[in-house]
Write an enzyme that holds these catalytic residues in place. Structure first.
Site, PDB file in Angstrom:
ATOM      1  N   TYR A 188       0.779  -1.236   0.000  1.00  0.00           N
ATOM      2  CA  TYR A 188       0.000   0.000   0.000  1.00  0.00           C
ATOM      3  C   TYR A 188       0.811   1.287   0.000  1.00  0.00           C
ATOM      4  O   TYR A 188       0.250   2.344  -0.278  1.00  0.00           O
ATOM      5  CB  TYR A 188      -0.977   0.012   1.183  1.00  0.00           C
ATOM      6  CG  TYR A 188      -2.144  -0.903   0.923  1.00  0.00           C
ATOM      7  CD1 TYR A 188      -3.247  -0.455   0.210  1.00  0.00           C
ATOM      8  CD2 TYR A 188      -2.117  -2.228   1.328  1.00  0.00           C
ATOM      9  CE1 TYR A 188      -4.304  -1.304  -0.076  1.00  0.00           C
ATOM     10  CE2 TYR A 188      -3.169  -3.088   1.050  1.00  0.00           C
ATOM     11  CZ  TYR A 188      -4.255  -2.615   0.348  1.00  0.00           C
ATOM     12  OH  TYR A 188      -5.297  -3.458   0.053  1.00  0.00           O
TER      13      TYR A 188
ATOM     14  N   GLY B  68       2.908   4.035  -1.490  1.00  0.00           N
ATOM     15  CA  GLY B  68       3.142   4.476  -2.853  1.00  0.00           C
ATOM     16  C   GLY B  68       1.821   4.570  -3.590  1.00  0.00           C
ATOM     17  O   GLY B  68       0.755   4.575  -2.987  1.00  0.00           O
TER      18      GLY B  68
ATOM     19  N   GLY C 107      -1.417   3.723  -5.386  1.00  0.00           N
ATOM     20  CA  GLY C 107      -2.335   2.587  -5.440  1.00  0.00           C
ATOM     21  C   GLY C 107      -2.089   1.598  -4.316  1.00  0.00           C
ATOM     22  O   GLY C 107      -1.304   1.840  -3.413  1.00  0.00           O
TER      23      GLY C 107
ATOM     24  N   HIS D 187      -3.864   5.239   5.620  1.00  0.00           N
ATOM     25  CA  HIS D 187      -3.719   6.549   4.973  1.00  0.00           C
ATOM     26  C   HIS D 187      -4.501   6.587   3.659  1.00  0.00           C
ATOM     27  O   HIS D 187      -5.201   7.565   3.373  1.00  0.00           O
ATOM     28  CB  HIS D 187      -2.235   6.839   4.735  1.00  0.00           C
ATOM     29  CG  HIS D 187      -1.950   8.194   4.206  1.00  0.00           C
ATOM     30  ND1 HIS D 187      -1.550   8.413   2.909  1.00  0.00           N
ATOM     31  CD2 HIS D 187      -2.009   9.414   4.796  1.00  0.00           C
ATOM     32  CE1 HIS D 187      -1.365   9.710   2.727  1.00  0.00           C
ATOM     33  NE2 HIS D 187      -1.634  10.344   3.856  1.00  0.00           N
ATOM     34  N   ASP D 188      -4.405   5.518   2.869  1.00  0.00           N
ATOM     35  CA  ASP D 188      -5.176   5.447   1.619  1.00  0.00           C
ATOM     36  C   ASP D 188      -6.672   5.538   1.908  1.00  0.00           C
ATOM     37  O   ASP D 188      -7.410   6.242   1.205  1.00  0.00           O
ATOM     38  CB  ASP D 188      -4.888   4.149   0.869  1.00  0.00           C
ATOM     39  CG  ASP D 188      -3.524   4.107   0.205  1.00  0.00           C
ATOM     40  OD1 ASP D 188      -2.784   5.112   0.270  1.00  0.00           O
ATOM     41  OD2 ASP D 188      -3.188   3.053  -0.368  1.00  0.00           O
TER      42      ASP D 188
ATOM     43  N   ASP E 267      -2.482  12.900   6.935  1.00  0.00           N
ATOM     44  CA  ASP E 267      -1.028  12.902   6.796  1.00  0.00           C
ATOM     45  C   ASP E 267      -0.337  12.863   8.156  1.00  0.00           C
ATOM     46  O   ASP E 267       0.645  12.136   8.346  1.00  0.00           O
ATOM     47  CB  ASP E 267      -0.573  14.119   5.996  1.00  0.00           C
ATOM     48  CG  ASP E 267      -0.975  14.058   4.531  1.00  0.00           C
ATOM     49  OD1 ASP E 267      -1.489  13.009   4.079  1.00  0.00           O
ATOM     50  OD2 ASP E 267      -0.777  15.071   3.833  1.00  0.00           O
TER      51      ASP E 267
END
Length: 122
Positions: free
Chosen positions: A27, A29, A31, A47-48, A89
């Protein structure tokens, strides 16, 4: 935005640390798919998911206000989606710091062959 996120990571973990997370696990980076490989990769998964819940602006591009105080990331007086992005973040940078002992160099440069399992839901 991603530049500010990188600065948060470097601020918590040291100069140039962000490069360790650009392509890591399933996960970290661009995509992501499959099951997070470890606690560090789970930081990226969360985070995604957090970015996926932001409405009203692009998390990768929007500029928000934040600072470091006594080694802690403090989001400024951002409103709406800017507040949400900063929190995404901030939480992720802190997560990387809290889980730095789980970082496994073998998971750098993610490979889709290692991440073929069914993806978790946010």
């Amino acid at each position: 935005n991603l530049f500010q996120f990188a600065k948060m990571i470097n601020g918590k973990l040291g100069a140039f640390s962000v490069w360790n997370y650009i392509s890591y696990g399933c996960y970290c980076g661009w995509g992501g798919q499959g099951t997070p490989k470890d606690a560090t990769d789970r930081c990226c998964f969360v985070h995604d998911c957090c970015y996926g819940r932001v409405r009203g602006c692009n998390p990768k591009l929007a500029i928000y206000s934040y600072s470091f105080k006594n080694g802690n990331i403090v989001c400024g007086k951002n409103l709406g989606c800017l507040r949400d992005i900063c929190e995404c973040d901030r939480v992720a940078a802190n997560c990387f710091h809290q889980n730095k002992n789980t970082y496994n160099k073998n998971y750098r440069f993610k490979s889709s062959s290692r991440c073929r399992q069914t993806s978790e839901q946010c």
